[in-house]
Design a protein around this motif. Structure first.
Motif, PDB file in Angstrom:
ATOM      1  N   THR A  86       4.569   4.739   5.798  1.00 44.60           N
ATOM      2  CA  THR A  86       3.336   3.969   5.945  1.00 44.60           C
ATOM      3  C   THR A  86       3.617   2.517   5.601  1.00 44.60           C
ATOM      4  O   THR A  86       4.641   2.197   4.998  1.00 44.60           O
ATOM      5  N   LYS A  87       2.694   1.650   5.986  1.00 42.63           N
ATOM      6  CA  LYS A  87       2.796   0.242   5.615  1.00 42.63           C
ATOM      7  C   LYS A  87       1.863  -0.042   4.450  1.00 42.63           C
ATOM      8  O   LYS A  87       0.723   0.429   4.432  1.00 42.63           O
ATOM      9  N   ASP A  88       2.365  -0.812   3.485  1.00 44.83           N
ATOM     10  CA  ASP A  88       1.507  -1.165   2.364  1.00 44.83           C
ATOM     11  C   ASP A  88       0.609  -2.343   2.741  1.00 44.83           C
ATOM     12  O   ASP A  88       0.612  -2.820   3.881  1.00 44.83           O
ATOM     13  N   MET A  89      -0.164  -2.808   1.786  1.00 45.28           N
ATOM     14  CA  MET A  89      -1.138  -3.868   2.054  1.00 45.28           C
ATOM     15  C   MET A  89      -0.480  -5.192   2.449  1.00 45.28           C
ATOM     16  O   MET A  89      -1.142  -6.087   2.962  1.00 45.28           O
ATOM     17  N   ASP A 173      -2.265   2.464   1.824  1.00 42.70           N
ATOM     18  CA  ASP A 173      -1.661   1.134   1.888  1.00 42.70           C
ATOM     19  C   ASP A 173      -1.261   0.612   0.512  1.00 42.70           C
ATOM     20  O   ASP A 173      -0.839  -0.533   0.377  1.00 42.70           O
ATOM     21  N   SER A 174      -1.387   1.456  -0.513  1.00 45.05           N
ATOM     22  CA  SER A 174      -1.024   1.034  -1.865  1.00 45.05           C
ATOM     23  C   SER A 174       0.465   1.270  -2.111  1.00 45.05           C
ATOM     24  O   SER A 174       1.048   2.238  -1.618  1.00 45.05           O
TER      25      SER A 174
END
Length: 250
Positions: A86-89, A173-174
């Motif tokens: 996933t991609k973080d913020m 996104d964390s």
């Protein structure tokens, strides 16, 4: 002839004992027995540390022989790495896993929240090439740092607290995660847990991710089937759960 699927396994352990060095070949289920302070917990923690890429305080384990993939593709096919990316913020790629190895020692100044929170390592934008290089170069430390948490789960004396306590509800996104957040999207695991609790205790259990604000935790009751239906059914179920908890507080 079936299709070959890579599966990580430990083939042999070389261990230091009071009687000298011994070789141990684990089986499917292994039980460690011994008196208090004989090193049982330390051995398991060393095994956890080794398989997470940390050999800084290893005294019992000399060596581990284990199955190694021929290519990164084998890891991907067996452990579904792509779906865990996933991609973080900030737009960085992260491999969303959880390792029950604290980043800090437990002392009087340690909060429960900080002890069980983990920071996830960001990965290069070309993360597939990055992982391919790790496997191809047989970099054991990096291999276990990134892929180790896919291969095992560790639940020690301290970690048992994570099951019954509420924890912070981190989003996808964390860059942080914790024990409960790590499997809140694992529907199959949670369904199996519910089925086993019903079979053994005649009760139901569900991970409440909806009614506790920025927290999440397990709830035990008679039947939470109304929370496992369609979206509309789940919405009604969440409202029902929230109201029942609200009323019970008065």
């Amino acid at each position: 002839m079936g299709v070959y699927m890579y599966k990580f396994r430990i083939d042999k352990l070389e261990l230091n004992t009071i009687d000298g060095v011994i070789d141990f070949e684990p089986r499917r289920i292994n039980v460690v027995i011994g008196p208090n302070n004989s090193g049982k917990s330390r051995f398991l923690k060393e095994l956890r540390d080794w398989l997470s890429g940390d050999k800084t305080d290893i005294k019992i384990i000399n060596q581990i022989e284990y199955s190694y993939p021929e290519s990164y593709q084998e890891v991907e096919e067996s452990y579904n790495v792509k779906n865990k990316m996933t991609k973080d913020m900030y737009g960085n790629w992260i491999l969303r896993t959880y390792l029950n190895k604290s980043n800090q020692p437990w002392d009087v100044n340690t909060t429960f929240e900080s002890y069980f929170t983990r920071s996830l390592n960001s990965v290069a934008p070309e993360w597939e090439d990055f992982f391919k290089n790790i496997v191809r170069e047989k970099n054991e430390i990096s291999f276990f740092q990134y892929f180790g948490p896919l291969f095992f789960r560790y639940l020690g004396t301290e970690e048992r607290l994570t099951i019954c306590k509420m924890q912070k509800n981190y989003g996808l996104d964390s860059t942080n995660t914790n024990y409960l957040t790590s499997f809140k999207f694992e529907d199959k695991v949670l369904q199996e847990l519910s089925a086993n609790v019903k079979r053994i205790f005649k009760k139901d259990i569900i991970l409440d991710t909806q009614t506790l604000g920025d927290r999440l935790g397990f709830r035990v009751g008679e039947d939470f089937g109304y929370l496992r239906g369609t979206f509309e059914q789940e919405k009604e179920g969440v409202l029902q759960l929230f109201l029942s908890n609200f009323i019970s507080d008065f």
